[in-house]
Design a protein around this motif. Structure first.
Motif, PDB file in Angstrom:
ATOM      1  N   ALA A  36       0.860  -1.191   0.000  1.00 38.83           N
ATOM      2  CA  ALA A  36       0.000   0.000   0.000  1.00 38.83           C
ATOM      3  C   ALA A  36       0.891   1.234   0.000  1.00 38.83           C
ATOM      4  CB  ALA A  36      -0.914   0.022   1.220  1.00 38.83           C
ATOM      5  N   GLY A  37       0.443   2.258  -0.729  1.00 42.40           N
ATOM      6  CA  GLY A  37       1.160   3.531  -0.745  1.00 42.40           C
ATOM      7  C   GLY A  37       0.314   4.603  -0.080  1.00 42.40           C
ATOM      8  N   ILE A  38       0.966   5.515   0.636  1.00 41.74           N
ATOM      9  CA  ILE A  38       0.258   6.623   1.296  1.00 41.74           C
ATOM     10  C   ILE A  38       1.021   7.904   0.983  1.00 41.74           C
ATOM     11  CG2 ILE A  38      -0.396   7.612   3.528  1.00 41.74           C
ATOM     12  CD1 ILE A  38      -0.270   4.539   4.485  1.00 41.74           C
ATOM     13  N   TRP A  39       0.325   8.859   0.394  1.00 40.52           N
ATOM     14  CA  TRP A  39       0.960  10.128   0.039  1.00 40.52           C
ATOM     15  C   TRP A  39       0.296  11.254   0.812  1.00 40.52           C
ATOM     16  CZ3 TRP A  39       5.003   9.939  -3.619  1.00 40.52           C
ATOM     17  CH2 TRP A  39       5.141   8.708  -4.265  1.00 40.52           C
ATOM     18  N   THR A  40       1.030  11.871   1.709  1.00 42.06           N
ATOM     19  CA  THR A  40       0.519  12.997   2.510  1.00 42.06           C
ATOM     20  C   THR A  40       1.716  13.722   3.126  1.00 42.06           C
ATOM     21  OG1 THR A  40      -0.808  13.622   4.422  1.00 42.06           O
ATOM     22  CG2 THR A  40       0.240  11.481   4.537  1.00 42.06           C
ATOM     23  N   ARG A  41       1.508  15.020   3.464  1.00 37.90           N
ATOM     24  CA  ARG A  41       2.575  15.734   4.166  1.00 37.90           C
ATOM     25  C   ARG A  41       2.339  15.748   5.681  1.00 37.90           C
ATOM     26  NH1 ARG A  41       2.690  19.678  -0.579  1.00 37.90           N
ATOM     27  NH2 ARG A  41       4.831  19.555  -1.328  1.00 37.90           N
ATOM     28  N   ASP A  42       1.217  15.161   6.087  1.00 41.05           N
ATOM     29  CA  ASP A  42       0.851  15.143   7.506  1.00 41.05           C
ATOM     30  C   ASP A  42       1.431  13.871   8.132  1.00 41.05           C
ATOM     31  OD1 ASP A  42      -0.471  14.599   9.904  1.00 41.05           O
ATOM     32  OD2 ASP A  42      -2.335  15.539   9.225  1.00 41.05           O
ATOM     33  N   ILE A  43       2.454  14.056   8.960  1.00 43.56           N
ATOM     34  CA  ILE A  43       3.197  12.883   9.452  1.00 43.56           C
ATOM     35  C   ILE A  43       2.336  12.010  10.368  1.00 43.56           C
ATOM     36  CG2 ILE A  43       4.276  14.111  11.406  1.00 43.56           C
ATOM     37  CD1 ILE A  43       6.812  12.452  10.781  1.00 43.56           C
ATOM     38  N   GLY A  44       1.466  12.649  11.141  1.00 42.30           N
ATOM     39  CA  GLY A  44       0.579  11.881  12.014  1.00 42.30           C
ATOM     40  C   GLY A  44      -0.363  11.014  11.194  1.00 42.30           C
ATOM     41  N   ALA A  68       0.129   9.999   8.143  1.00 43.42           N
ATOM     42  CA  ALA A  68       0.900   8.962   7.441  1.00 43.42           C
ATOM     43  C   ALA A  68       1.038   7.728   8.330  1.00 43.42           C
ATOM     44  CB  ALA A  68       2.277   9.499   7.045  1.00 43.42           C
ATOM     45  N   HIS A  69       1.444   7.936   9.580  1.00 41.01           N
ATOM     46  CA  HIS A  69       1.654   6.781  10.460  1.00 41.01           C
ATOM     47  C   HIS A  69       0.348   6.131  10.876  1.00 41.01           C
ATOM     48  CE1 HIS A  69       5.965   6.964  10.798  1.00 41.01           C
ATOM     49  NE2 HIS A  69       5.901   8.273  10.950  1.00 41.01           N
ATOM     50  N   SER A  70      -0.706   6.927  11.073  1.00 36.06           N
ATOM     51  CA  SER A  70      -1.947   6.274  11.481  1.00 36.06           C
ATOM     52  C   SER A  70      -2.562   5.510  10.304  1.00 36.06           C
ATOM     53  CB  SER A  70      -2.918   7.258  12.149  1.00 36.06           C
ATOM     54  OG  SER A  70      -3.602   7.991  11.181  1.00 36.06           O
ATOM     55  N   MET A  71      -2.366   6.004   9.095  1.00 35.77           N
ATOM     56  CA  MET A  71      -2.785   5.226   7.916  1.00 35.77           C
ATOM     57  C   MET A  71      -1.976   3.916   7.837  1.00 35.77           C
ATOM     58  SD  MET A  71      -5.229   6.679   6.151  1.00 35.77           S
ATOM     59  CE  MET A  71      -5.085   5.781   4.609  1.00 35.77           C
ATOM     60  N   ALA A  72      -0.677   4.030   8.047  1.00 39.26           N
ATOM     61  CA  ALA A  72       0.186   2.832   7.975  1.00 39.26           C
ATOM     62  C   ALA A  72      -0.312   1.776   8.956  1.00 39.26           C
ATOM     63  CB  ALA A  72       1.634   3.196   8.269  1.00 39.26           C
ATOM     64  N   LYS A  73      -0.781   2.237  10.105  1.00 38.48           N
ATOM     65  CA  LYS A  73      -1.282   1.307  11.123  1.00 38.48           C
ATOM     66  C   LYS A  73      -2.615   0.685  10.690  1.00 38.48           C
ATOM     67  CE  LYS A  73      -2.316   1.186  16.030  1.00 38.48           C
ATOM     68  NZ  LYS A  73      -2.539   2.000  17.219  1.00 38.48           N
ATOM     69  N   SER A  74      -3.429   1.445   9.978  1.00 39.40           N
ATOM     70  CA  SER A  74      -4.795   0.985   9.674  1.00 39.40           C
ATOM     71  C   SER A  74      -4.903   0.102   8.434  1.00 39.40           C
ATOM     72  CB  SER A  74      -5.707   2.197   9.456  1.00 39.40           C
ATOM     73  OG  SER A  74      -5.686   3.024  10.583  1.00 39.40           O
ATOM     74  N   ILE A  75      -3.921   0.191   7.552  1.00 38.09           N
ATOM     75  CA  ILE A  75      -4.023  -0.577   6.309  1.00 38.09           C
ATOM     76  C   ILE A  75      -3.521  -2.000   6.543  1.00 38.09           C
ATOM     77  CG2 ILE A  75      -3.256  -0.746   3.900  1.00 38.09           C
ATOM     78  CD1 ILE A  75      -5.056   1.661   4.349  1.00 38.09           C
ATOM     79  N   ILE A  99       4.065  -1.226   3.509  1.00 38.25           N
ATOM     80  CA  ILE A  99       3.503   0.120   3.369  1.00 38.25           C
ATOM     81  C   ILE A  99       4.617   1.048   2.903  1.00 38.25           C
ATOM     82  CG2 ILE A  99       2.430   2.048   4.618  1.00 38.25           C
ATOM     83  CD1 ILE A  99       0.614  -0.248   5.054  1.00 38.25           C
ATOM     84  N   TRP A 100       4.327   1.819   1.879  1.00 33.54           N
ATOM     85  CA  TRP A 100       5.295   2.824   1.432  1.00 33.54           C
ATOM     86  C   TRP A 100       4.694   4.213   1.656  1.00 33.54           C
ATOM     87  CZ3 TRP A 100       4.422  -1.593  -1.749  1.00 33.54           C
ATOM     88  CH2 TRP A 100       5.509  -2.471  -1.822  1.00 33.54           C
ATOM     89  N   ILE A 101       5.435   5.078   2.326  1.00 36.25           N
ATOM     90  CA  ILE A 101       4.953   6.427   2.592  1.00 36.25           C
ATOM     91  C   ILE A 101       5.717   7.420   1.727  1.00 36.25           C
ATOM     92  CG2 ILE A 101       4.773   8.224   4.367  1.00 36.25           C
ATOM     93  CD1 ILE A 101       4.242   5.912   6.360  1.00 36.25           C
ATOM     94  N   ASN A 102       4.986   8.205   0.965  1.00 33.84           N
ATOM     95  CA  ASN A 102       5.565   9.168   0.016  1.00 33.84           C
ATOM     96  C   ASN A 102       6.584   8.533  -0.918  1.00 33.84           C
ATOM     97  OD1 ASN A 102       3.912  11.229   0.923  1.00 33.84           O
ATOM     98  ND2 ASN A 102       5.325  11.782   2.563  1.00 33.84           N
ATOM     99  N   SER A 103       6.311   7.312  -1.313  1.00 35.72           N
ATOM    100  CA  SER A 103       7.117   6.568  -2.275  1.00 35.72           C
ATOM    101  C   SER A 103       6.291   5.329  -2.584  1.00 35.72           C
ATOM    102  CB  SER A 103       8.458   6.164  -1.657  1.00 35.72           C
ATOM    103  OG  SER A 103       8.246   5.266  -0.587  1.00 35.72           O
ATOM    104  N   TYR A 104       6.748   4.544  -3.535  1.00 38.00           N
ATOM    105  CA  TYR A 104       5.999   3.309  -3.784  1.00 38.00           C
ATOM    106  C   TYR A 104       6.915   2.210  -4.307  1.00 38.00           C
ATOM    107  CZ  TYR A 104       2.218   0.122  -4.508  1.00 38.00           C
ATOM    108  OH  TYR A 104       1.417  -0.981  -4.391  1.00 38.00           O
ATOM    109  N   GLY A 105       6.805   1.035  -3.721  1.00 41.10           N
ATOM    110  CA  GLY A 105       7.368  -0.165  -4.320  1.00 41.10           C
ATOM    111  C   GLY A 105       8.809  -0.502  -4.015  1.00 41.10           C
ATOM    112  N   ALA A 106       9.479   0.271  -3.138  1.00 48.33           N
ATOM    113  CA  ALA A 106      10.875  -0.041  -2.853  1.00 48.33           C
ATOM    114  C   ALA A 106      10.995  -1.432  -2.237  1.00 48.33           C
ATOM    115  CB  ALA A 106      11.471   0.997  -1.907  1.00 48.33           C
ATOM    116  N   VAL A 107      12.059  -2.122  -2.615  1.00 47.57           N
ATOM    117  CA  VAL A 107      12.321  -3.480  -2.142  1.00 47.57           C
ATOM    118  C   VAL A 107      13.815  -3.565  -1.841  1.00 47.57           C
ATOM    119  CG1 VAL A 107      12.379  -5.895  -2.865  1.00 47.57           C
ATOM    120  CG2 VAL A 107      10.443  -4.485  -3.518  1.00 47.57           C
ATOM    121  N   ASP A 108      14.180  -4.272  -0.792  1.00 51.91           N
ATOM    122  CA  ASP A 108      15.594  -4.425  -0.461  1.00 51.91           C
ATOM    123  C   ASP A 108      15.786  -5.752   0.265  1.00 51.91           C
ATOM    124  OD1 ASP A 108      18.273  -2.626  -0.059  1.00 51.91           O
ATOM    125  OD2 ASP A 108      17.988  -3.960   1.665  1.00 51.91           O
TER     126      ASP A 108
END
Ligand code: NAI
Ligand code: MG
Length: 497
Positions: free
Chosen positions: A430-438, A440-447, A452-461
């Motif tokens: 899932a990707g989340i794009w927002t400038r609101d840091i709170g 961003a993290h609460s979305m990361a928790k709910s999805i 989860i990628w925040i202000n980016s998408y698809g990075a893998v390492d």
């Protein structure tokens, strides 16, 4: 259109039909049956691969079991396994251009993706796991029920079957093989029948690096024959699978025979969520790349883009613009952005979803047509496709399409988009794009998804766990998690008095 000529090295590799790797030797299938290998950009036959069967898998399992239980592999020190994995990484890099060319011929993907994405990621994962053999440790446990020394050791899970898909052929082989070799397991690898060539070439490099006979066996062939024989085999201890959810279910069922350990990386229908306060240029680009990369043939493809209503039109326009600027062509042409789809079957599947989207009343904003003109007419090409105003409960927003196909869906607030995003049988990325840091993290928790990628998408390492929730599968690859996938824990009790 300009395409590079096939290099002499690759042409030589394609000259003879490819064999199975069993017990360190290249051999025909017991049936001598072959499968043609097609170039999806031209419809031309590149070569043939062996069509492995149950008997071939049996021979491979016998070789893998012998290598596991006695001989050089069992005796090899952790430090020597490290060196071996590092050497494999170096050999992949040394042959990077050749592997990339072979991948593009076989799978169709643009040469820049093959060379800078897949091949690099493949050597990286071997190099990452090269560090692990000397760091796989047990524990001593403070038991209270007597005077005991209690400790654990990690042992290889045993003989491993690895069944991989066609979207990242070499990279999937590397993701699977590197951690299994790091722990000292032995393997029967089955590449996808559409794209077995780079795995076969990797098999040659493994031998060159000094992987002992029987440690890695490669049995090419169809899923129905070679794949099912692996899934059902009573002397395979674990199966690691990446592919469709449908086949994942078969793998689980077949594993019941001998209580096989299974791990499954399956499909996805990942949400990419753009809030109005995001950097809209970066978010639109991220959403576009997130679904069109690798022609959308990606389990983490962000194929549902949710955009907050007040910026919906703006973002949609940018995504459409991006799609229309993509150049469709032969992957060997360095100017190509969108290569062919891997097979006729897949291009038909994607086309059928264009029809479904129209019937469901979504708005086709761009693409959706097969590309059949000029030199592309014998290949499997389709235009990047953007649907607007799709409903999240429609089929195009619920079913994995696995092509350059995106549904853009409006939403009003965080609460609504959380329930829409989670309303899916899948839960991979899932990707989340927002400038609101709170937020961003609460979305990361709910999805509900594995990544989860925040202000980016698809990075893998290789250091970061990869895998899904729900019907996207279970088990995590990469990092320490893949060490867990391929080891058993043994507990030892020592009476001290
Ligand atoms: P698939 O799941 O049939 O193929 C993946 C691998 O499984 C191949 O090596 C195949 O030979 C093997 N296989 C097939 N049937 C088997 C069986 N009965 N027992 C054991 N192994 C078997 O995927 P397919 O049919 O090529 O693509 C269909 C759809 O699956 C795609 O449109 C996409 O939605 C999804 N898919 C997802 C992938 C992912 O990375 N999550 C990768 C490839 C496909
Ligand atoms: Mg299938």
């Amino acid at each position: 259109m300009e395409t590079r000529a096939i290099s002499a090295t690759v042409a030589r590799f394609l000259l003879e039909s490819k064999k199975l790797l069993i017990n360190g030797e290249w051999m025909e299938s017991s049936s001598s049956d072959l499968l043609p290998v097609m170039n999806p950009a031209t419809g031309e036959r590149l070569t043939y691969i062996a069509a492995g069967n149950e008997e071939d898998v049996d021979r491979a399992v016998a070789a893998a079991r012998a290598a596991l239980e006695k001989g050089d592999w069992k005796k090899m020190t952790p430090m020597d396994r490290s060196k071996l994995l590092w050497k494999i990484a170096d050999l992949i890099d040394l042959h990077a251009d050749e592997l990339a060319e072979l991948e593009t011929l076989d799978n169709g993907k643009p040469i820049s993706i093959s060379r800078n994405g897949d091949v690099k990621a493949s050597s990286n994962v071997f190099r990452y796991y090269a560090g692990w053999p000397t760091k796989i440790v047990g524990e001593t446990n403070p038991v209270s029920n007597g005077n005991y020394l209690n400790y654990t050791v990690r042992e290889p899970v045993g003989v491993v079957g690895q069944i991989i898909p066609w979207n990242y052929p070499l990279m999937m082989a590397a993701w699977k093989l590197a951690p299994a070799l790091a722990v000292g397991a032995t393997v029967i690898l089955k590449p996808a029948e559409q794209t077995s060539l780079t795995a076969i070439r990797l098999g040659e490099l493994l031998i060159e690096a000094g992987v002992p006979a029987g440690v890695v066996n490669i049995v090419t062939g169809t899923g129905k024959k070679a794949g099912a024989a692996i899934a059902n085999h009573p002397r395979i201890d674990k199966v690691a699978f990446t592919g469709s959810t449908e086949v994942g279910r078969h793998i689980m069922q077949a594993g019941a025979v001998n209580i096989k350990r299974t791990s499954l990386e399956l499909g996805g229908k990942s949400p990419n969520i753009i809030f109005a306060d995001a950097d809209l240029e970066a978010a639109s680009l991220g959403a576009s790349e997130g679904v069109f990369y690798n022609m959308g043939q990606d389990c983490t493809a962000g194929s549902r883009v949710f955009v907050q209503r007040q910026v919906y039109e703006q973002v949609l326009e940018r995504i459409v613009q991006y799609a229309e600027n993509l150049r469709v062509g032969n992957g060997l042409d360095p100017l190509t952005d969108i290569g062919p789809i891997v097979s006729e079957e897949q291009v038909e599947r994607i086309s059928s979803y264009v029809e479904i989207g129209l019937e469901e009343g979504a708005t086709l904003m761009s693409g959706g047509k097969r590309v059949t003109d000029g030199v592309l007419k014998h290949g499997h090409f389709i235009q990047p496709t953007v649907f607007a105003n799709a409903r999240n409960d429609s089929r195009i927003a619920q079913e994995e399409i696995f092509g350059p196909f995106v549904s853009v869906i409006p939403f009003d607030d965080a609460e609504e988009v959380i329930s829409l995003a989670n309303d899916s049988i899948y839960g991979l990325g899932a990707g989340i794009w927002t400038r609101d840091i709170g937020r961003a993290h609460s979305m990361a928790k709910s999805i509900k998804s594995g990544m989860i990628w925040i202000n980016s998408y698809g990075a893998v390492d290789p250091a970061s766990p990869f895998g899904g929730y729900k019907m996207s599968g279970y088990g995590r690859e990469m990092g320490a998690y893949a060490i867990d996938l391929y080891t058993e824990t043994k507990t030892v009790w020592v009476k001290m008095d």
